[in-house]
Design a protein around this motif. Structure first.
Motif, PDB file in Angstrom:
ATOM      1  N   SER A   4       0.832  -1.200   0.000  1.00 46.80           N
ATOM      2  CA  SER A   4       0.000   0.000   0.000  1.00 46.80           C
ATOM      3  C   SER A   4       0.867   1.251   0.000  1.00 46.80           C
ATOM      4  O   SER A   4       1.886   1.302   0.699  1.00 46.80           O
ATOM      5  N   THR A  31      -4.993   2.575   1.222  1.00 49.81           N
ATOM      6  CA  THR A  31      -6.235   1.928   0.804  1.00 49.81           C
ATOM      7  C   THR A  31      -6.163   0.410   0.935  1.00 49.81           C
ATOM      8  O   THR A  31      -7.080  -0.227   1.457  1.00 49.81           O
ATOM      9  N   SER A  47      -6.392  -0.528   4.491  1.00 46.98           N
ATOM     10  CA  SER A  47      -7.765  -0.386   4.973  1.00 46.98           C
ATOM     11  C   SER A  47      -8.633  -1.568   4.533  1.00 46.98           C
ATOM     12  O   SER A  47      -9.424  -2.102   5.322  1.00 46.98           O
ATOM     13  N   LEU A 102      -5.255  -3.416  -6.701  1.00 47.78           N
ATOM     14  CA  LEU A 102      -5.816  -2.063  -6.686  1.00 47.78           C
ATOM     15  C   LEU A 102      -5.110  -1.259  -7.772  1.00 47.78           C
ATOM     16  O   LEU A 102      -3.881  -1.065  -7.718  1.00 47.78           O
ATOM     17  N   ASP A 120      -9.775   2.187  -9.671  1.00 50.04           N
ATOM     18  CA  ASP A 120      -9.999   3.448  -8.975  1.00 50.04           C
ATOM     19  C   ASP A 120     -10.589   4.509  -9.894  1.00 50.04           C
ATOM     20  O   ASP A 120     -11.081   5.533  -9.429  1.00 50.04           O
ATOM     21  N   GLU A 180     -13.855   0.694  -4.349  1.00 49.43           N
ATOM     22  CA  GLU A 180     -14.448   0.069  -3.171  1.00 49.43           C
ATOM     23  C   GLU A 180     -15.524  -0.930  -3.553  1.00 49.43           C
ATOM     24  O   GLU A 180     -15.635  -2.003  -2.958  1.00 49.43           O
ATOM     25  N   SER A 231      -1.827   5.814   6.145  1.00 52.15           N
ATOM     26  CA  SER A 231      -2.434   6.938   5.438  1.00 52.15           C
ATOM     27  C   SER A 231      -2.286   8.252   6.204  1.00 52.15           C
ATOM     28  O   SER A 231      -2.459   9.322   5.629  1.00 52.15           O
TER      29      SER A 231
END
Length: 362
Positions: free
Chosen positions: A71, A75, A78, A191, A226, A231, A298
């Protein structure tokens, strides 16, 4: 965004629609993280041995699963925590690990003895973000180099060109036994962003390299975008691909499946578990002195950033052109020893809130 040059003041090019930099109150926090700083910080994480608690099979009939994340902005971390929170309800004991924490012993980190099942197999979920133009995140760079070596060894296609490319890079130990990956069962979610040429390069690489190294795939590769709904893509993969595959493979007994299902139905009648504690204070107080390695990835940059003014901002496009391209100069000349820019360092622009806004919320 690419960083160019090494003179002061620092010059950054900002293209609207490609990179968005938010500047607040005429000031910005500039964070430049050099490789030396990264190496220094990793030593504080190193050597932290976690004791593996005995597994309660009535509570976790599916056994242990470890989530490893790569990461850059938090994200993937998380998302890892989302799976961890749902683990018990689905019958699994989840452990979340930053890939940077196992750099010194990748094979040992991926195959912890105390977390293997009765067959001697380890289970792992990899949540891998792709950074920039198809690059790994900082905390996953060593892991990705290892997987590239695994791919080369498994296909026996080490060419002279590959050898030349590796010159100057940090080599991994030749003593690593890649056959240990045959004791690993895995799933991968990537991601990425389709606006970039190498969409989800790291997620695809990890999924492919682990399989070539002999590991067994548990669930189909998931790819999050993204540019659309990252999500939503993750939630769909987690609920409709990951959990069904895990429970089908590891929770085989009908009674155990029924007990997990009963636990899920009972959970619906309760309020969700809260991971945030609220404390009311009578007046101002000093902030907690939290070790930087315990700060969420983050938020970490807000604790280490340096206050630097924007000395110049100039629009490069004509009013008739669509969009905006700005020439921005950030003055780091007064940052002292805390900020030393080197070519290819990362730059982050962090917004700040006005005191009046903070006071209203407080």
């Amino acid at each position: 965004m690419d960083e160019v040059g090494s003179t002061l003041p620092f010059t950054a090019m900002i293209a609207a629609g490609v990179s968005t930099l938010i500047l607040g109150s005429g000031l910005a926090f500039a964070l430049l993280k050099s490789k030396k700083e990264k190496e220094g910080n990793s030593s504080s994480i190193d050597s932290k041995e976690e004791e593996i608690e005995e597994l309660d099979k009535s509570k976790y009939p599916g056994g242990y699963i470890t989530i490893y994340y790569g990461s850059q902005t938090g994200t993937a971390e998380s998302f890892s925590q989302d799976i961890e929170r749902e683990g018990e309800d689905n019958g699994f004991k989840i452990n979340v690990v930053d890939l940077e924490e196992i750099e010194e012993d990748l094979i040992g980190g991926l195959a912890k003895e105390g977390m293997k099942d009765d067959r001697g197999m380890s289970r792992a979920i990899f949540l891998m973000a792709t950074y920039g133009e198809g690059e790994p995140t900082d905390n996953a760079a060593t892991f990705i180099r290892f997987l590239k070596d695994v791919t080369e060894q498994s296909t026996l296609e080490s060419t002279e060109a590959a050898s030349e490319e590796k010159k100057g890079e940090e080599e991994l130990s030749n003593d690593i036994d890649v056959s240990s990956l045959k004791q690993l069962e895995f799933a991968v979610f990537g991601l990425g962003n389709r606006q970039y040429e190498h969409f989800n390069a790291m997620g695809k690489l990890v999924d492919s390299a682990l399989a070539k190294g002999g590991a067994s795939r548990i669930a189909k590769l998931g790819l999050g975008d993204d540019d659309d709904d990252l999500e939503g893509d993750f939630e769909n993969w987690k609920d409709n691909t990951l959990w069904p595959a895990l429970k089908s493979k590891y929770i085989l007994d009908d009674e155990l499946r029924a007990s997990v299902g009963k636990k899920n139905s009972e959970q619906l009648e309760k309020l969700p578990e809260c991971h945030i504690a609220v404390e009311y204070l009578d007046g101002p107080s000093e902030p907690d002195n939290t070790p930087i390695e315990e700060v969420h990835i983050s938020s970490k940059h807000y604790f280490t950033a340096v206050d630097c003014p924007v000395s110049l901002k100039r629009e490069l496009r004509s009013p008739a052109d669509d969009g905006s391209t700005l020439h921005v100069e950030i003055d780091i000349s007064n940052a002292g020893d805390e900020l030393k820019y080197q070519t290819a360092d990362n730059l982050a622009i962090l917004p700040i809130n006005e005191d009046s806004v903070v006071e209203k919320i407080a």
